[in-house]
Design an enzyme around this catalytic site. Structure first.
Site, mmCIF file in Angstrom:
data_model
loop_
_atom_site.group_PDB
_atom_site.id
_atom_site.type_symbol
_atom_site.label_atom_id
_atom_site.label_comp_id
_atom_site.label_asym_id
_atom_site.label_seq_id
_atom_site.Cartn_x
_atom_site.Cartn_y
_atom_site.Cartn_z
ATOM 1 N N SER A 41 -29.479 93.020 23.262
ATOM 2 C CA SER A 41 -30.033 94.327 22.842
ATOM 3 C C SER A 41 -30.785 94.991 23.990
ATOM 4 O O SER A 41 -30.633 96.193 24.244
ATOM 5 C CB SER A 41 -30.995 94.132 21.662
ATOM 6 O OG SER A 41 -30.304 93.669 20.539
ATOM 7 N N ARG A 45 -29.739 98.475 26.295
ATOM 8 C CA ARG A 45 -30.716 99.572 26.380
ATOM 9 C C ARG A 45 -31.158 99.819 27.819
ATOM 10 O O ARG A 45 -31.369 100.974 28.224
ATOM 11 C CB ARG A 45 -31.915 99.265 25.476
ATOM 12 C CG ARG A 45 -31.583 99.422 23.983
ATOM 13 C CD ARG A 45 -32.596 98.688 23.121
ATOM 14 N NE ARG A 45 -32.429 98.933 21.693
ATOM 15 C CZ ARG A 45 -31.534 98.314 20.904
ATOM 16 N NH1 ARG A 45 -30.670 97.444 21.415
ATOM 17 N NH2 ARG A 45 -31.488 98.570 19.606
ATOM 18 N N SER A 187 -31.093 99.292 10.081
ATOM 19 C CA SER A 187 -30.241 99.144 11.257
ATOM 20 C C SER A 187 -30.932 99.682 12.501
ATOM 21 O O SER A 187 -31.218 100.883 12.602
ATOM 22 C CB SER A 187 -28.918 99.885 11.055
ATOM 23 O OG SER A 187 -28.246 100.013 12.299
ATOM 24 N N ASP A 340 -28.625 88.427 12.908
ATOM 25 C CA ASP A 340 -27.481 87.813 13.597
ATOM 26 C C ASP A 340 -27.483 86.287 13.478
ATOM 27 O O ASP A 340 -26.557 85.629 13.961
ATOM 28 C CB ASP A 340 -27.489 88.206 15.070
ATOM 29 C CG ASP A 340 -27.199 89.692 15.255
ATOM 30 O OD1 ASP A 340 -26.533 90.283 14.389
ATOM 31 O OD2 ASP A 340 -27.657 90.261 16.265
ATOM 32 N N ARG A 414 -20.195 84.956 17.064
ATOM 33 C CA ARG A 414 -21.213 84.122 16.414
ATOM 34 C C ARG A 414 -20.608 83.181 15.374
ATOM 35 O O ARG A 414 -21.158 82.116 15.110
ATOM 36 C CB ARG A 414 -22.305 84.987 15.795
ATOM 37 C CG ARG A 414 -23.066 85.804 16.831
ATOM 38 C CD ARG A 414 -24.393 86.292 16.338
ATOM 39 N NE ARG A 414 -24.830 87.467 17.070
ATOM 40 C CZ ARG A 414 -25.358 87.452 18.300
ATOM 41 N NH1 ARG A 414 -25.515 86.323 18.949
ATOM 42 N NH2 ARG A 414 -25.718 88.580 18.892
HETATM 43 C C1 S3P Z 1 -28.628 95.385 17.351
HETATM 44 C C2 S3P Z 1 -28.895 95.615 16.018
HETATM 45 C C3 S3P Z 1 -28.305 94.829 14.929
HETATM 46 C C4 S3P Z 1 -27.706 93.516 15.420
HETATM 47 C C5 S3P Z 1 -26.903 93.697 16.680
HETATM 48 C C6 S3P Z 1 -27.764 94.272 17.785
HETATM 49 C C7 S3P Z 1 -29.250 96.256 18.359
HETATM 50 O O1 S3P Z 1 -27.268 95.595 14.324
HETATM 51 O O2 S3P Z 1 -26.909 92.938 14.417
HETATM 52 O O3 S3P Z 1 -26.366 92.476 17.126
HETATM 53 O O4 S3P Z 1 -29.248 95.905 19.563
HETATM 54 O O5 S3P Z 1 -29.788 97.307 17.983
HETATM 55 P P1 S3P Z 1 -27.559 96.669 13.148
HETATM 56 O O6 S3P Z 1 -28.316 97.790 13.713
HETATM 57 O O7 S3P Z 1 -26.176 97.103 12.703
HETATM 58 O O8 S3P Z 1 -28.277 95.914 12.087
#
Ligand code: S3P
Length: 457
Positions: A41, A45, A187, A340, A414
């Protein structure tokens, strides 16, 4: 690898044609010390913020998995310069908010929902058109959850596959409307897409979430110089307010290790008898540590050895030992902090005494695969008693887990890693049908597990 101002090249995740099966075999006690790769993540970003900022962003510890490399390519196609230096540091020379160039070819995000959804938000406030695409798994996933708020802000969906899915083409605009949006699903990707679009809007963009999700976007906005306010909203939620059109300034980002990748050696050590391992430098952001909380409630011996703050995030070394587990009930409000990790928690639950009840897993149905179905089918293939009730998963553990397979992984990294881990503590081992997608998030998974003593073939 050096990527400088080239047009978009094809996705690096050209899977599908050549599935690679593998088996996790009964293993001796795991031991040793490992550092898992950078957080996925934060890595996505860091690249996107670097591309939007003015000046040169330096990133250390970037996850060099396929998902993140596809985001790097998209940044290049939109006009940023992205370069990997010989010492592993990544440098991104950004173009500034609202100054993306029109990509000449479709942007291919491979397997990555995060890459595509965040980038749709980042592109929204630029007067350019771009086509977004991905692999067969990503083409099945819902994009309307991002298109709804972005179109309310002024973006035009030029064309899209049925149900607003990929491939789709967006026309961004330079005068986006600032917007207040209450996310209908918990989300971080939806929240982040709206906030990234909000960078180019005049006025304040507000996102309200009933359940707080990972906050890396908010933290990074502040780190790159934007004005962001985060306030509590109800018992579990947050209200995030972003002032539009900030001068985003390049910043240094040191990416901490990914707790969602650490989850695999961690659960492996908990379930393989006699194990005693250390996983170093794991990001301990409280919106990411639901698995550790849950495993500790189940009786897992996880010690936080050296907690410290690095680059604005708490990190720690984790000592993890084999543990006798008992089943627990995991409340639905914990789901965003371990979304996750449910597949690998289900694996731990298979070895626990009694039932583990995991509540409120609706979002698992729209991940890289329908993870609720994929986990249930995998547990069935390994002889583990379980059932799905509505959006809840209930696993009944047993001291001896047969194993078996082959487990269908459905293009989902996963699912593959979770069932390989299960195999290590099973009687017969577990075969999974394809390990090639592990490269999307954890390219060093197999050698790292082998270094701890895990047997995989
Ligand atoms: C993520 C948000 C989650 C997660 C994904 C990474 C992110 O998804 O499952 O692996 O980096 O913002 P969702 O926003 O669909 O819940």
């Amino acid at each position: 690898m050096s990527l400088v101002q080239t047009s978009a090249s094809p996705s690096v995740s050209g899977h599908g044609a050549d599935p690679r099966p593998a088996t996790g075999l009964p293993s001796p006690a795991l031991s040793g010390k490992v550092r898992v790769p950078g957080d996925k993540s934060v890595s996505h970003r860091a690249l996107i913020f670097g591309a939007l900022a003015e000046g040169e962003t330096r990133i250390t510890g970037l996850l060099e998995g396929e998902d993140v490399l596809n985001t790097a390519k998209a940044c290049v196609a939109l006009g940023a310069q992205v370069e990997r230096r010989g010492d592993g540091e990544w440098r991104v020379r950004g173009v500034g908010v609202g100054r993306f160039q029109a990509p000449v070819a479709p942007l291919d995000f491979g397997n990555s929902g995060t890459g595509v959804r965040l980038m749709m938000g980042a592109v929204a406030g630029n007067p350019v058109a771009a086509t977004f695409d991905g692999d067969a798994s990503l083409r099945r996933r819902p994009m309307k959850r991002v298109l709804d708020p972005l179109t309310a802000m002024g973006v035009v969906v030029v064309e899209a596959a049925e149900g607003g899915r990929l491939p789709l083409r967006l026309q961004g605009v330079s005068d986006l409307k600032a917007f207040t949006y209450e996310t209908p699903v918990p989300s971080a990707q939806v929240k982040s897409a709206v906030l990234l679009a909000g960078l180019a809007a005049s006025g304040e963009t507000v996102v309200i979430e009933r359940e707080a999700t990972r906050d890396h976007t908010e933290r990074m906005l502040t780190h790159f110089g934007a004005d962001v306010r985060v306030e509590p909203h109800g018992p579990h939620g947050r209200r995030i307010t972003l002032a539009g059109r900030p001068a985003l300034k390049a910043a240094a980002v040191d990416v901490p290790s990914d707790p969602s990748s650490a989850a695999f050696p961690l659960v492996a050590a908990v379930i393989v008898p006699g194990s005693d391992i250390v996983i170093t430098d794991v990001m301990m952001n409280p919106l990411r540590t639901g698995l550790i909380t849950t495993l500790k409630e189940m009786g897992a011996r996880i010690e936080t050895v050296a907690e410290r703050t690095e680059g604005g995030e708490t990190v720690a070394d984790l000592r993890v030992r084999y543990s006798k587990l008992k089943g627990v009930e995991v409340p639905p409000e914990r789901a965003p902090s371990m979304i996750d990790e449910y597949p690998v928690l289900a694996v731990a639950a298979a070895f626990a005494e009694g039932k583990t009840i995991m509540r409120g897993l609706a979002e698992l149905r729209v991940k890289e695969s329908d993870r609720l179905a994929a986990v249930a089918d995998g547990l069935a293939a390994c002889g583990i008693s379980h059932r799905i009730e509505g959006d809840d998963l209930i696993v009944t553990g047993a001291p001896d887990v047969a194993g078996g397979g082959p487990v269908a992984t459905h293009m989902d990294h996963r699912i593959a890693m979770s069932f390989l881990v299960l195999g290590l503590a099973s009687l017969r081992g577990v075969e999974v049908d394809d390990v090639s997608f592990i490269a999307t998030s954890f390219p060093t998974f197999m050698p790292m597990m082998a270094a701890l003593g895990a047997v995989m073939a």
